[in-house]
Design a protein around this motif. Structure first.
Motif, PDB file in Angstrom:
ATOM      1  N   VAL A 120      14.263   5.255   0.808  1.00  0.00           N
ATOM      2  CA  VAL A 120      13.599   4.445  -0.217  1.00  0.00           C
ATOM      3  C   VAL A 120      12.269   5.077  -0.609  1.00  0.00           C
ATOM      4  O   VAL A 120      11.931   5.175  -1.790  1.00  0.00           O
ATOM      5  N   LEU A 121      11.512   5.527   0.399  1.00  0.00           N
ATOM      6  CA  LEU A 121      10.224   6.153   0.140  1.00  0.00           C
ATOM      7  C   LEU A 121      10.398   7.431  -0.680  1.00  0.00           C
ATOM      8  O   LEU A 121       9.629   7.681  -1.626  1.00  0.00           O
ATOM      9  N   ALA A 122      11.399   8.248  -0.326  1.00  0.00           N
ATOM     10  CA  ALA A 122      11.657   9.477  -1.081  1.00  0.00           C
ATOM     11  C   ALA A 122      12.049   9.172  -2.525  1.00  0.00           C
ATOM     12  O   ALA A 122      11.645   9.881  -3.458  1.00  0.00           O
TER      13      ALA A 122
ATOM     14  N   PHE B 156       0.834  -1.198   0.000  1.00  0.00           N
ATOM     15  CA  PHE B 156       0.000   0.000   0.000  1.00  0.00           C
ATOM     16  C   PHE B 156       0.872   1.253   0.000  1.00  0.00           C
ATOM     17  O   PHE B 156       0.626   2.202  -0.758  1.00  0.00           O
ATOM     18  N   THR B 157       1.914   1.268   0.839  1.00  0.00           N
ATOM     19  CA  THR B 157       2.780   2.449   0.943  1.00  0.00           C
ATOM     20  C   THR B 157       3.579   2.661  -0.331  1.00  0.00           C
ATOM     21  O   THR B 157       3.740   3.803  -0.791  1.00  0.00           O
ATOM     22  N   ALA B 158       4.084   1.568  -0.933  1.00  0.00           N
ATOM     23  CA  ALA B 158       4.838   1.698  -2.176  1.00  0.00           C
ATOM     24  C   ALA B 158       3.949   2.213  -3.299  1.00  0.00           C
ATOM     25  O   ALA B 158       4.370   3.065  -4.103  1.00  0.00           O
ATOM     26  N   THR B 159       2.715   1.721  -3.363  1.00  0.00           N
ATOM     27  CA  THR B 159       1.780   2.214  -4.382  1.00  0.00           C
ATOM     28  C   THR B 159       1.484   3.692  -4.167  1.00  0.00           C
ATOM     29  O   THR B 159       1.456   4.479  -5.113  1.00  0.00           O
ATOM     30  N   SER B 160       1.271   4.067  -2.917  1.00  0.00           N
ATOM     31  CA  SER B 160       0.994   5.465  -2.600  1.00  0.00           C
ATOM     32  C   SER B 160       2.166   6.365  -2.962  1.00  0.00           C
ATOM     33  O   SER B 160       1.969   7.514  -3.372  1.00  0.00           O
ATOM     34  N   ALA B 161       3.401   5.843  -2.823  1.00  0.00           N
ATOM     35  CA  ALA B 161       4.587   6.641  -3.140  1.00  0.00           C
ATOM     36  C   ALA B 161       4.800   6.763  -4.642  1.00  0.00           C
ATOM     37  O   ALA B 161       5.017   7.864  -5.166  1.00  0.00           O
ATOM     38  N   VAL B 162       4.734   5.647  -5.370  1.00  0.00           N
ATOM     39  CA  VAL B 162       4.972   5.673  -6.815  1.00  0.00           C
ATOM     40  C   VAL B 162       3.886   6.472  -7.524  1.00  0.00           C
ATOM     41  O   VAL B 162       4.150   7.145  -8.525  1.00  0.00           O
TER      42      VAL B 162
END
Length: 432
Positions: A66-68, A39-45
């Motif tokens: 990584v998130l940035a 969920f977090t990776a999708t929200s970031a990309v």
């Protein structure tokens, strides 16, 4: 494989790799599930900003880096990022790469495409660097040199890419009256949200008369929507004790400014979104669905789509057979694309809201707000993200993904046309 479909596969691959990176022990202080990471990776990309855990306490410095990186990757666009890497290595792009790049940037032609990439690189480097330095004056005195500098860099990247991620548990509420935050953060996501093509024309030194029709519509739409959202938020929330009530007049104006301009693009908040009146939340839903400019880091159906839809509606009631704006005509195919994009977006938001309502216990407004925020890749929430079950998370993940790559796939299907061999007599149909 058609370019839009390939780009969708690349974005999905980036999300999966990002989720794997977030699951590494070096990336986190607390235990998170694969569902949390995905969920977090999708929200970031997709540069949305919705979160299901506190990234400031759950992710390590490496995890936040990584998130940035995922935010930067999604904001730039995968093909733009690839072109920049290949250019740095001295490798040729090729015609096929330029076709994919054109689709990723949602351009109609490959004319001056590489010039646009250079504009993107300059805009990203200059704006994020200036933003990070400016934010240091606010974060470093409160957090210390090391943490302050990193928070300035992270929030600058998040703001310019219209992601709305913050490492603070309550967002930027603690900085609601900070003049630096209220100037720098909005400036970053407004510049990132008006579109790179607009930035290219603004930087070329052209006058208003020489601007393209798209640039004029974006600038005019932005100039109207920003004052409207700021004034309406202040008027609706002025006496609400959960948001503006209890603050000084100056603080109310600063919060109204910040929250009014952030709604269409980024997902930062300097007040409690869940405490807003229902009327304000409904206004926010409409602004989130509109979004920012095309070829930008913002989401939504885009300002140009919204304006053309209004112009087409006015032209219909005036019985006009041709759509005009700023001395230029708008083609019939463009109007059809606007209507198709608006219809698909409406159906997508409606279906996603319906699926979550039948599988969750929640208010309609909270669910509709969440879905609209996901589709517009905004990231604002009425504290409902944490209440999503696995099915609800899957729906929001799909909405965020389609909100980011859906227009590309739609553009592919609209671009394929065939000349009819037969013509049929006109039939009568009753509408309205």
């Amino acid at each position: 494989m058609p370019p839009p479909l390939l780009l969708a596969v690349l974005y999905a691959s980036a999300i999966l790799l990002g989720a794997c990176a977030l699951m590494l022990p070096i990336s986190r202080h607390a235990q998170i599930s694969w569902s949390d990471a995905l969920f977090t990776a999708t929200s970031a990309v997709t540069v949305t900003g919705l979160v299901v855990f506190d990234i400031g306490t759950s992710l390590s410095l490496f995890g936040q880096m990584v998130l940035a990186f995922l935010i930067q990757l999604g904001g730039l666009g995968l093909m733009t990022f690839a072109v920049l890497v290949l250019g740095a290595l001295g490798l040729p792009i090729g015609l096929t790469g330029q076709i994919y790049l054109r689709e990723d940037l949602n351009q109609n032609s490959m004319h001056r495409l590489m010039q646009l990439v250079r504009v993107i690189l300059k805009a990203v480097l200059i704006c994020e660097a200036i933003g990070a330095v400016a934010l240091c004056f606010s974060f470093v005195p409160r957090l210390g040199l090391r943490d302050g500098v990193w928070q300035a860099i992270f929030h600058s990247v998040s703001a310019f890419n219209n992601a709305g991620f913050s490492t603070f548990s309550n967002g930027l509420i603690g900085y609601a009256t900070d003049p630096i935050i209220n100037l720098v953060i909005p400036a970053l996501f407004i510049i990132g949200g008006i579109g790179y093509t607009v930035l290219r024309e603004l930087g070329s030194g052209k006058g208003w008369k020489r601007f393209s029709l798209s640039t004029k519509i974006v600038l005019l739409g932005t100039a109207i929507l920003i004052p409207w959202s700021v004034v309406m938020f202040a008027a609706l929330e002025w006496t609400n004790p959960g948001t503006l009530g209890g603050h000084t007049v100056w603080a109310k104006l600063m919060i109204s400014w910040f929250q009014g301009v952030t709604t269409r693009t980024a997902g930062f908040n300097t007040t409690d979104i869940a405490a807003m009146h229902d009327s304000t939340s409904l206004m926010f839903i409409s602004l989130m669905l509109i979004g920012g400019g095309p070829a930008s880091t913002a989401g939504g159906i885009k300002v140009t789509t919204f304006v053309v839809m209004l112009l087409a509606t006015v032209a219909f009631f005036r019985r006009q057979t041709q759509l005009n704006a700023f001395g230029r005509s708008i083609g019939f195919e463009a109007v059809l694309k606007v209507m198709a994009l608006t219809a698909i977006s409406t159906v997508l938001v409606f279906v996603a809201t319906f699926l979550i309502l039948i599988t969750h216990d929640g208010r309609f407004l909270d669910v509709a707000f969440e879905v609209s925020s996901a589709f517009g890749t905004v990231g604002l929430s009425r504290d409902y993200t944490s209440h999503l079950n696995e099915f609800g998370r899957a729906v929001i993940i799909a909405v965020m993904f389609l909100g980011r790559v859906g227009p590309l796939t739609l553009g592919f299907f609209l671009a394929t046309h065939s000349v009819p061999r037969l013509r049929y007599p006109k039939g009568e149909i009753h509408l309205g």
